[in-house]
Design a protein around this motif. Sequence first.
Motif, mmCIF file in Angstrom:
data_model
loop_
_atom_site.group_PDB
_atom_site.id
_atom_site.type_symbol
_atom_site.label_atom_id
_atom_site.label_comp_id
_atom_site.label_asym_id
_atom_site.label_seq_id
_atom_site.Cartn_x
_atom_site.Cartn_y
_atom_site.Cartn_z
ATOM 1 N N LYS B 43 -15.408 7.813 -7.457
ATOM 2 C CA LYS B 43 -15.180 6.609 -8.139
ATOM 3 C C LYS B 43 -13.729 6.187 -8.166
ATOM 4 C CE LYS B 43 -17.575 7.387 -11.785
ATOM 5 N NZ LYS B 43 -17.964 8.626 -11.709
ATOM 6 N N THR B 44 -13.073 7.020 -8.767
ATOM 7 C CA THR B 44 -11.659 6.906 -9.055
ATOM 8 C C THR B 44 -10.830 6.767 -7.717
ATOM 9 O OG1 THR B 44 -11.721 7.651 -11.696
ATOM 10 C CG2 THR B 44 -9.711 7.633 -10.522
ATOM 11 N N THR B 45 -11.261 7.829 -7.048
ATOM 12 C CA THR B 45 -10.571 7.739 -5.748
ATOM 13 C C THR B 45 -10.658 6.597 -4.909
ATOM 14 O OG1 THR B 45 -10.780 10.194 -5.631
ATOM 15 C CG2 THR B 45 -10.240 9.047 -3.620
ATOM 16 N N LEU B 46 -12.009 5.922 -5.053
ATOM 17 C CA LEU B 46 -11.964 4.691 -4.432
ATOM 18 C C LEU B 46 -11.364 3.632 -4.896
ATOM 19 C CD1 LEU B 46 -13.967 3.790 -2.155
ATOM 20 C CD2 LEU B 46 -15.788 3.209 -3.829
ATOM 21 N N PHE B 47 -11.273 3.611 -6.481
ATOM 22 C CA PHE B 47 -10.346 2.691 -6.861
ATOM 23 C C PHE B 47 -8.743 2.632 -6.524
ATOM 24 C CE2 PHE B 47 -11.687 0.331 -11.075
ATOM 25 C CZ PHE B 47 -12.809 0.142 -10.654
ATOM 26 N N ASN B 48 -8.518 3.934 -6.254
ATOM 27 C CA ASN B 48 -7.052 4.082 -5.988
ATOM 28 C C ASN B 48 -6.766 3.695 -4.626
ATOM 29 O OD1 ASN B 48 -6.236 5.003 -8.737
ATOM 30 N ND2 ASN B 48 -6.572 7.010 -8.056
ATOM 31 N N ILE B 49 -7.822 3.885 -3.770
ATOM 32 C CA ILE B 49 -7.557 3.326 -2.461
ATOM 33 C C ILE B 49 -7.608 1.809 -2.262
ATOM 34 C CG2 ILE B 49 -8.897 3.344 0.029
ATOM 35 C CD1 ILE B 49 -10.057 6.289 -0.760
ATOM 36 N N ILE B 50 -8.395 1.248 -3.166
ATOM 37 C CA ILE B 50 -8.455 -0.150 -2.959
ATOM 38 C C ILE B 50 -7.204 -0.663 -3.449
ATOM 39 C CG2 ILE B 50 -9.734 -2.159 -4.016
ATOM 40 C CD1 ILE B 50 -12.246 -0.464 -4.218
ATOM 41 N N SER B 51 -6.672 -0.181 -4.762
ATOM 42 C CA SER B 51 -5.320 -0.597 -4.905
ATOM 43 C C SER B 51 -4.106 -0.099 -4.025
ATOM 44 C CB SER B 51 -5.285 -0.484 -6.295
ATOM 45 O OG SER B 51 -5.583 0.856 -6.807
ATOM 46 N N GLY B 52 -4.502 0.688 -3.217
ATOM 47 C CA GLY B 52 -3.165 1.097 -2.284
ATOM 48 C C GLY B 52 -2.318 2.255 -2.830
ATOM 49 N N ILE B 53 -2.905 3.086 -3.848
ATOM 50 C CA ILE B 53 -2.225 3.986 -4.496
ATOM 51 C C ILE B 53 -2.450 5.080 -3.515
ATOM 52 C CG2 ILE B 53 -2.304 5.662 -6.338
ATOM 53 C CD1 ILE B 53 -2.968 3.134 -8.127
ATOM 54 N N GLN B 54 -3.525 5.409 -3.068
ATOM 55 C CA GLN B 54 -3.913 6.554 -2.317
ATOM 56 C C GLN B 54 -4.222 5.871 -0.886
ATOM 57 O OE1 GLN B 54 -6.913 8.541 -4.443
ATOM 58 N NE2 GLN B 54 -5.303 10.156 -5.065
ATOM 59 N N PRO B 55 -3.379 6.616 0.384
ATOM 60 C CA PRO B 55 -3.619 6.195 1.412
ATOM 61 C C PRO B 55 -5.211 6.613 2.001
ATOM 62 C CG PRO B 55 -2.524 7.997 1.623
ATOM 63 C CD PRO B 55 -2.461 7.532 0.216
ATOM 64 N N LEU B 56 -5.951 5.703 2.956
ATOM 65 C CA LEU B 56 -7.064 6.048 3.218
ATOM 66 C C LEU B 56 -7.231 6.813 4.585
ATOM 67 C CD1 LEU B 56 -7.583 3.804 5.142
ATOM 68 C CD2 LEU B 56 -8.998 2.802 3.407
ATOM 69 N N ASP B 57 -8.206 7.668 5.004
ATOM 70 C CA ASP B 57 -7.926 8.396 6.216
ATOM 71 C C ASP B 57 -8.952 7.401 7.333
ATOM 72 O OD1 ASP B 57 -6.703 10.516 5.209
ATOM 73 O OD2 ASP B 57 -8.617 11.547 4.428
ATOM 74 N N GLU B 58 -9.860 6.705 6.845
ATOM 75 C CA GLU B 58 -10.452 6.236 7.955
ATOM 76 C C GLU B 58 -11.071 4.803 7.193
ATOM 77 O OE1 GLU B 58 -13.838 8.368 9.817
ATOM 78 O OE2 GLU B 58 -12.200 10.061 9.731
ATOM 79 N N GLY B 59 -11.567 3.765 7.954
ATOM 80 C CA GLY B 59 -12.060 2.699 7.632
ATOM 81 C C GLY B 59 -11.078 1.616 7.208
ATOM 82 N N ARG B 60 -11.780 0.456 6.700
ATOM 83 C CA ARG B 60 -10.705 -0.675 6.343
ATOM 84 C C ARG B 60 -11.322 -1.275 5.078
ATOM 85 N NH1 ARG B 60 -10.669 -5.758 9.374
ATOM 86 N NH2 ARG B 60 -12.715 -6.488 9.720
ATOM 87 N N MET B 61 -10.392 -2.260 4.587
ATOM 88 C CA MET B 61 -10.710 -2.835 3.344
ATOM 89 C C MET B 61 -10.382 -4.468 3.312
ATOM 90 S SD MET B 61 -9.362 -0.206 0.647
ATOM 91 C CE MET B 61 -7.790 -0.526 1.197
ATOM 92 N N VAL B 62 -11.315 -5.341 3.245
ATOM 93 C CA VAL B 62 -11.088 -6.816 3.368
ATOM 94 C C VAL B 62 -10.890 -7.552 2.079
ATOM 95 C CG1 VAL B 62 -11.420 -8.980 4.548
ATOM 96 C CG2 VAL B 62 -11.581 -6.514 5.839
ATOM 97 N N PHE B 63 -9.973 -8.145 1.588
ATOM 98 C CA PHE B 63 -10.069 -8.883 0.367
ATOM 99 C C PHE B 63 -9.802 -10.278 0.411
ATOM 100 C CE2 PHE B 63 -7.754 -10.354 -3.423
ATOM 101 C CZ PHE B 63 -8.738 -10.256 -4.352
ATOM 102 N N GLN B 64 -10.695 -11.117 0.331
ATOM 103 C CA GLN B 64 -10.575 -12.585 0.540
ATOM 104 C C GLN B 64 -10.323 -12.841 1.983
ATOM 105 O OE1 GLN B 64 -7.757 -13.603 -2.568
ATOM 106 N NE2 GLN B 64 -9.736 -14.508 -3.788
ATOM 107 N N SER B 65 -11.035 -12.302 2.802
ATOM 108 C CA SER B 65 -10.877 -12.405 4.250
ATOM 109 C C SER B 65 -9.696 -12.087 5.059
ATOM 110 C CB SER B 65 -11.476 -13.738 4.924
ATOM 111 O OG SER B 65 -11.081 -14.670 4.055
ATOM 112 N N GLU B 66 -8.734 -11.224 4.078
ATOM 113 C CA GLU B 66 -7.376 -10.635 4.552
ATOM 114 C C GLU B 66 -7.564 -9.193 4.528
ATOM 115 O OE1 GLU B 66 -2.987 -11.413 3.317
ATOM 116 O OE2 GLU B 66 -4.524 -12.421 2.312
ATOM 117 N N ASP B 67 -7.055 -8.552 5.611
ATOM 118 C CA ASP B 67 -7.304 -6.914 5.940
ATOM 119 C C ASP B 67 -6.179 -6.553 4.759
ATOM 120 O OD1 ASP B 67 -6.991 -4.298 6.450
ATOM 121 O OD2 ASP B 67 -7.781 -4.726 8.696
#
Lengths: 291, 230, 285
Positions: B43-67
């Motif tokens: 859960k916390t890792t996911l939070f850190n990925i969303i806020s850009g603190i930890q880089p992700l290995d795969e996948g993508r995130m879209v916030f308000q239709s912006e990558d």
Amino acid sequence: MSSILAQLLLNGLIAGAIYALVAAGFSLICSVMKFMHFAHGGVVAAGAYFLFMFSQWFSPVPAILLALVTTVLFGVFMDWSVYKQLRKRHASNAVLLIASIGLMILTTNLILIGFGADVKTIPLAQHNPVYTILGARITLIQVVIIATSALLFGLLYYLMKCTRLGKALRAVADNNAIAQTVGINPSRMYLATFILGSALGGIAGMLIGLEQNLYPSMGLSLVIKGFTGAVIGGVTSVHGSILGALVLGMVENLGIWYLPSGYKDAIAFVLLFVFLLLKPEGILGKRFERG
Amino acid sequence: MKSILCVENVTKKFGGVAAVNKCSFDVTQGTITALIGPNGAGKTTLFNIISGIQPLDEGRMVFQSEDITGSATHEIARKGISRTFQLTRLFKNLTIKQNLLVAKEVSDVVLKKMLVSFGVKKSLSTKCTDLSYGQQRLVELARALLFPHSFLMLDEPTAGVNPFVREQLKKIIRCAAKNGTTVLLIEHDMDFVMSLSDHVIVLNEGCVLAQGTPAVIKKNRRVLEVYLGK
Amino acid sequence: MAFSAYLIHLGILSCMYVMLAISLNLALGFTGMLNLGHVAFFGIGAYITAILSMQGLPLWLTCILAIIGGLIAGILLAFPTARLRGDYLALATLGFTFIMAAIARNWQSLTRGALGIPGIPRLVASNEQYLFWISLSTVIVALLVSWLTKSSIGRTLQAIRDDELGAMVLGKNVFAYRMLALGVSASIAALAGFFFAHFITFIDPSVFSIDDLILMFAMVILGGLASNKGSVIGGVIIFLLPEPLRFIGFSSSIVGPARAILFALILIGMLVYRPRGIFGKVDLS
């Protein structure tokens, strides 16, 4: 041409062996204590100047032993009088580092007042025959430097890998909190670290003192080489540091092929900078954090 | 039902172990969504990925239709994602006021009013290390709310606080949601989660195990197995 | 008469050290950057001033160029060291100091190497006037830094010092702020170097000496981290403290090392017994 190359390689090996002795003590202390003990350079310089002092009063063997003992006491005194007090206050790494630079400057200037600014030579080293290997010249003292370094690194390796003390030191270096739970007393390990590290530094200083001139700021120059070697190899890895220091010695001396000799010192700084930026954990080490 | 944040196939490995494994979910605008799951679920890792603190290995995130995949932490924050941490991260040498002003420049009156409504009855010039733990959490939440945002992520807001502060937090989060903030929160306190959230996502071993309304999740057999053991 | 000249001399150098302490504190105390490159910025300012004024450039221009040179050096150092913190930042910035010293020693066509650059023109004819100009500059620098640290920028710098991640999630570009702090800090140090070169009228690679770095750290630690008032008072006290040594009758070969020993002892003593200094409210971490 090939004899020049052989000479440069040999000079690199000699310089590397000296730097490696300095780096080994620096990195041993750094890995166990988790801070950068710049004043290790002061301990190295103290080794050289104590030998200079005692060799005027005593014959070589007691002079060397006395110099070694006083140097170790000096290193331990630094730890007891400054670092230990800072540890008690849970001072941060930054504080320990600044204090260690303060101690380094303190030692240099104490030497300036005690011995003067002029260069000194240790009178033990008057008989210094020269040998020729593959067209490269090497003096007896340089042979002694290489042999002593190799012997000390062997002993250090045995101590760290095969003895109870070495295992305990490595445990503290790895994780101090866990080491304490298995009954290792950290203050005794810190003392042992400073004794070992300062002995290595002292021997380095004496060997350098026999081979080269003594000057008050020699400690600073040497600790720069020592920690540059340590950074190249990995600050927290003692054998990485030895390797890194050998690399530094070689690069510096081979660099003279291409660069004016005045830039010899700059090579070390540039290597230091490059490694810090690109590979701060060094070749064999890992980044350290203090818990 | 417009989604404000889409997480698509996000994977994060530490060594060989996937802390987050092909995780996908949407957060609907204007809702309070809870992210629950056992310890180590990612859960916390996911939070850190969303806020850009930890880089992700795969996948993508879209916030308000912006990558926002791969954007720097401060850039992601400026798009309107505010957050708190599991252990409060107040600026320890600064006062309450200074802490809050880093988020947004507002007048003392506004700050004071906000703190009073949060139940923090300390002067603005109090150094934040002089506050109790519960008060520190409240100040951190105030700071996250002051920061211009449309999306608020809270990492275990009730951890280590007393029942009074917990009720206070519940009130504040509800109020924020009413004012248009979308909330995503990690929480272990099930009563808190069930009474507060509109939507619950259950994470287990880095994967989404189940999601739905609190009522649906409560009855989900797989969720019960994960929480209570087989 | 001789005594008043001596006092003016002390006043001029005190101002220079106050500028150095204030600017070091901006990076070290307010932003939390363990920067051992401060003495290099000072040296860069001094060398730019010396080299350009020997070419006959007017004073106001060398002054501006020295400040810009410091700013560029600070920004240049901020780029490669962006990801380094704590001990590693300290080592890299120390390495930067050594590299600058090596350049000053070896780029002989530019710096005359170890011989140094003598005969740098004086800024103004009399030391009284010089004291006026350097005091004015010091006051301006102090007001500027004091304004900066109280502004929202200063607040953000302190937030970054306390918790980088906390500042990042509030949308703060940590790299840009650190670069700004280092750039401003470096340009002030370079301005101090400008005054130094014109006052002493001779510089050599020893302007990059680590002894002076310890002196600056002693000033900042004594005065207190993140306190501008502290930097002023620490700068003056530390600079004046060893002055009585001159009157005891020690030879100059003793006074130099004795000063360095005194500074080192004060620094270590402060770190052990009173790490927050006189006005400091922040610990070095």
